[in-house]
Design a protein around this motif. Sequence first.
Motif, PDB file in Angstrom:
ATOM      1  N   GLU A 251      95.004  -5.075  28.317  1.00  0.00           N
ATOM      2  CA  GLU A 251      94.769  -5.595  26.971  1.00  0.00           C
ATOM      3  C   GLU A 251      93.600  -6.571  26.960  1.00  0.00           C
ATOM      4  O   GLU A 251      92.752  -6.550  26.061  1.00  0.00           O
ATOM      5  CB  GLU A 251      96.022  -6.285  26.435  1.00  0.00           C
ATOM      6  N   GLY A 252      93.538  -7.427  27.967  1.00  0.00           N
ATOM      7  CA  GLY A 252      92.451  -8.389  28.054  1.00  0.00           C
ATOM      8  C   GLY A 252      91.107  -7.710  28.253  1.00  0.00           C
ATOM      9  O   GLY A 252      90.105  -8.122  27.648  1.00  0.00           O
ATOM     10  N   LYS A 253      91.084  -6.686  29.102  1.00  0.00           N
ATOM     11  CA  LYS A 253      89.829  -5.953  29.322  1.00  0.00           C
ATOM     12  C   LYS A 253      89.371  -5.288  28.022  1.00  0.00           C
ATOM     13  O   LYS A 253      88.179  -5.266  27.700  1.00  0.00           O
ATOM     14  CB  LYS A 253      90.020  -4.897  30.414  1.00  0.00           C
ATOM     15  N   ARG A 254      90.331  -4.718  27.296  1.00  0.00           N
ATOM     16  CA  ARG A 254      89.992  -4.078  26.019  1.00  0.00           C
ATOM     17  C   ARG A 254      89.465  -5.098  25.011  1.00  0.00           C
ATOM     18  O   ARG A 254      88.434  -4.878  24.370  1.00  0.00           O
ATOM     19  CB  ARG A 254      91.238  -3.397  25.445  1.00  0.00           C
ATOM     20  N   ASN A 255      90.171  -6.202  24.883  1.00  0.00           N
ATOM     21  CA  ASN A 255      89.770  -7.221  23.906  1.00  0.00           C
ATOM     22  C   ASN A 255      88.417  -7.824  24.252  1.00  0.00           C
ATOM     23  O   ASN A 255      87.600  -8.107  23.365  1.00  0.00           O
ATOM     24  CB  ASN A 255      90.831  -8.320  23.830  1.00  0.00           C
TER      25      ASN A 255
ATOM     26  N   HIS B 228      90.668  11.914  26.882  1.00  0.00           N
ATOM     27  CA  HIS B 228      89.823  12.953  26.309  1.00  0.00           C
ATOM     28  C   HIS B 228      88.623  12.304  25.638  1.00  0.00           C
ATOM     29  O   HIS B 228      88.697  11.184  25.132  1.00  0.00           O
ATOM     30  CB  HIS B 228      90.612  13.774  25.292  1.00  0.00           C
ATOM     31  N   SER B 229      87.509  13.019  25.608  1.00  0.00           N
ATOM     32  CA  SER B 229      86.285  12.463  25.037  1.00  0.00           C
ATOM     33  C   SER B 229      86.424  12.159  23.548  1.00  0.00           C
ATOM     34  O   SER B 229      85.722  11.308  23.018  1.00  0.00           O
ATOM     35  CB  SER B 229      85.113  13.437  25.251  1.00  0.00           C
ATOM     36  N   SER B 230      87.330  12.849  22.869  1.00  0.00           N
ATOM     37  CA  SER B 230      87.514  12.617  21.435  1.00  0.00           C
ATOM     38  C   SER B 230      88.503  11.498  21.138  1.00  0.00           C
ATOM     39  O   SER B 230      88.773  11.206  19.977  1.00  0.00           O
ATOM     40  CB  SER B 230      87.994  13.907  20.755  1.00  0.00           C
ATOM     41  N   ALA B 231      89.031  10.878  22.187  1.00  0.00           N
ATOM     42  CA  ALA B 231      89.999   9.793  22.007  1.00  0.00           C
ATOM     43  C   ALA B 231      89.293   8.538  21.499  1.00  0.00           C
ATOM     44  O   ALA B 231      88.082   8.364  21.702  1.00  0.00           O
ATOM     45  CB  ALA B 231      90.702   9.495  23.328  1.00  0.00           C
ATOM     46  N   PRO B 232      90.030   7.658  20.830  1.00  0.00           N
ATOM     47  CA  PRO B 232      89.433   6.399  20.368  1.00  0.00           C
ATOM     48  C   PRO B 232      88.862   5.618  21.538  1.00  0.00           C
ATOM     49  O   PRO B 232      89.466   5.580  22.625  1.00  0.00           O
ATOM     50  CB  PRO B 232      90.607   5.658  19.726  1.00  0.00           C
ATOM     51  N   LEU B 233      87.711   5.006  21.337  1.00  0.00           N
ATOM     52  CA  LEU B 233      87.110   4.206  22.400  1.00  0.00           C
ATOM     53  C   LEU B 233      88.011   3.045  22.769  1.00  0.00           C
ATOM     54  O   LEU B 233      88.186   2.721  23.944  1.00  0.00           O
ATOM     55  CB  LEU B 233      85.730   3.696  21.951  1.00  0.00           C
ATOM     56  N   PHE B 234      88.602   2.421  21.756  1.00  0.00           N
ATOM     57  CA  PHE B 234      89.528   1.314  21.983  1.00  0.00           C
ATOM     58  C   PHE B 234      90.897   1.720  21.446  1.00  0.00           C
ATOM     59  O   PHE B 234      91.056   1.944  20.243  1.00  0.00           O
ATOM     60  CB  PHE B 234      89.040   0.047  21.297  1.00  0.00           C
TER      61      PHE B 234
ATOM     62  N   GLU C 183      84.612  -1.167  32.531  1.00  0.00           N
ATOM     63  CA  GLU C 183      85.745  -1.782  33.227  1.00  0.00           C
ATOM     64  C   GLU C 183      87.047  -1.475  32.487  1.00  0.00           C
ATOM     65  O   GLU C 183      88.068  -1.169  33.098  1.00  0.00           O
ATOM     66  CB  GLU C 183      85.533  -3.293  33.323  1.00  0.00           C
ATOM     67  N   TYR C 184      86.991  -1.539  31.162  1.00  0.00           N
ATOM     68  CA  TYR C 184      88.175  -1.246  30.357  1.00  0.00           C
ATOM     69  C   TYR C 184      88.558   0.222  30.473  1.00  0.00           C
ATOM     70  O   TYR C 184      89.740   0.565  30.680  1.00  0.00           O
ATOM     71  CB  TYR C 184      87.923  -1.619  28.902  1.00  0.00           C
ATOM     72  N   LEU C 185      87.588   1.123  30.343  1.00  0.00           N
ATOM     73  CA  LEU C 185      87.884   2.558  30.409  1.00  0.00           C
ATOM     74  C   LEU C 185      88.410   2.954  31.788  1.00  0.00           C
ATOM     75  O   LEU C 185      89.283   3.824  31.905  1.00  0.00           O
ATOM     76  CB  LEU C 185      86.632   3.367  30.069  1.00  0.00           C
ATOM     77  N   SER C 186      87.885   2.310  32.832  1.00  0.00           N
ATOM     78  CA  SER C 186      88.344   2.606  34.184  1.00  0.00           C
ATOM     79  C   SER C 186      89.808   2.204  34.353  1.00  0.00           C
ATOM     80  O   SER C 186      90.613   2.952  34.938  1.00  0.00           O
ATOM     81  CB  SER C 186      87.474   1.863  35.205  1.00  0.00           C
ATOM     82  N   ALA C 187      90.156   1.037  33.812  1.00  0.00           N
ATOM     83  CA  ALA C 187      91.536   0.567  33.905  1.00  0.00           C
ATOM     84  C   ALA C 187      92.463   1.393  33.014  1.00  0.00           C
ATOM     85  O   ALA C 187      93.651   1.553  33.309  1.00  0.00           O
ATOM     86  CB  ALA C 187      91.597  -0.911  33.503  1.00  0.00           C
ATOM     87  N   ARG C 188      91.939   1.927  31.966  1.00  0.00           N
ATOM     88  CA  ARG C 188      92.735   2.716  31.014  1.00  0.00           C
ATOM     89  C   ARG C 188      93.116   4.072  31.585  1.00  0.00           C
ATOM     90  O   ARG C 188      94.163   4.632  31.262  1.00  0.00           O
ATOM     91  CB  ARG C 188      91.915   2.880  29.728  1.00  0.00           C
ATOM     92  N   GLY C 189      92.261   4.630  32.432  1.00  0.00           N
ATOM     93  CA  GLY C 189      92.562   5.926  33.018  1.00  0.00           C
ATOM     94  C   GLY C 189      91.884   7.069  32.276  1.00  0.00           C
ATOM     95  O   GLY C 189      91.144   6.856  31.315  1.00  0.00           O
ATOM     96  N   ARG C 190      92.156   8.264  32.705  1.00  0.00           N
ATOM     97  CA  ARG C 190      91.498   9.450  32.163  1.00  0.00           C
ATOM     98  C   ARG C 190      91.946   9.701  30.719  1.00  0.00           C
ATOM     99  O   ARG C 190      93.136   9.750  30.415  1.00  0.00           O
ATOM    100  CB  ARG C 190      91.826  10.667  33.031  1.00  0.00           C
TER     101      ARG C 190
END
Length: 323
Positions: free
Chosen positions: A141-145, A214-220, A205-212
Amino acid sequence: MKNEVMLMKSKETAKPFEVSETVITSFVRFLDVSPLTVKTYRAGIARLMGYLASTGVTHPLREDIMNFKHSLSDCGCKPATVAAYLSGIRRFFDWCEAEGLYPNITRGIKAPKLDKGHKRDFLPAEGLQAMMRGVDRNTLEGKRNYAILALMITGGLRTIEVIRADVEDLSTVGGEPVLFIQGKGRSGEKDFVKLTREVLNAIREYLSARGRVHSSAPLFASLSRRNRGGRLTTRTISGIAKASMVKAGYSSDRLTAHSLRHSAVTLALMSGQSLAEVQYFARHSNISTTMIYAHHIDRLRSRCEEALTNAVFGRGGNIALRI
């Protein structure tokens, strides 16, 4: 006026003005506006119908719409909200008249004047730095924010532009990393913001922690149990920004998520960027909007008050009057 007079004469025999969901659906299908605008129009019409029902009006006239307009202001609705509601109501009655359902009783009714200045404060650079330092980047959550705030501060993004962004909108233009965005009131991604190294690293850093994903998924993505992985809401983005401001020691009611955009535009001008450059950066359709920021900066830099204070209180000598 003629239609309204005819309506008054036939009130005894005319059926009450009722707005069914079928009528609303037909009106919405007629429109060529964004889903958000449809939602606002629906809210305005529903608010009007509730007002008419509460006042016992079954055959509304122009004066009833005027009274409704005043009631919105009296109950604390902001001028922008009143203007948005009236915009939808005017279009609705215009459509009703064209369809032969009811006369357009909204002609000549004006929306309240909106202040073209900015009532929201902006944060100085040190305030923005404090906000970023205060984010705990040890959690997902912190990485995303942190990535969201970094993007909003350096790119001047609106909350709606943040939630509309998808993973696939990350790209490059001329070798520069960018994020294509869907701006306010637009249906296609025509604009982009450049991603500096710090912002790009935060997003990665956020996307890496979030995991795999789909490309059409929300960025956040949302982290709530009911909407995990889904798109965030503007309310969530506003909450993230507000909480970060308060934690950094900025708790003014005048500070909102949109203040980050104000801060970005203001600091860009203060750093010496030209009006044209900042207009493109902020994606202002009219440069007069950018000029409002410039005038505000000029006003802040003015030393008139200090000069007069020094003269009146004896610290700066006399002011020569020229008549």
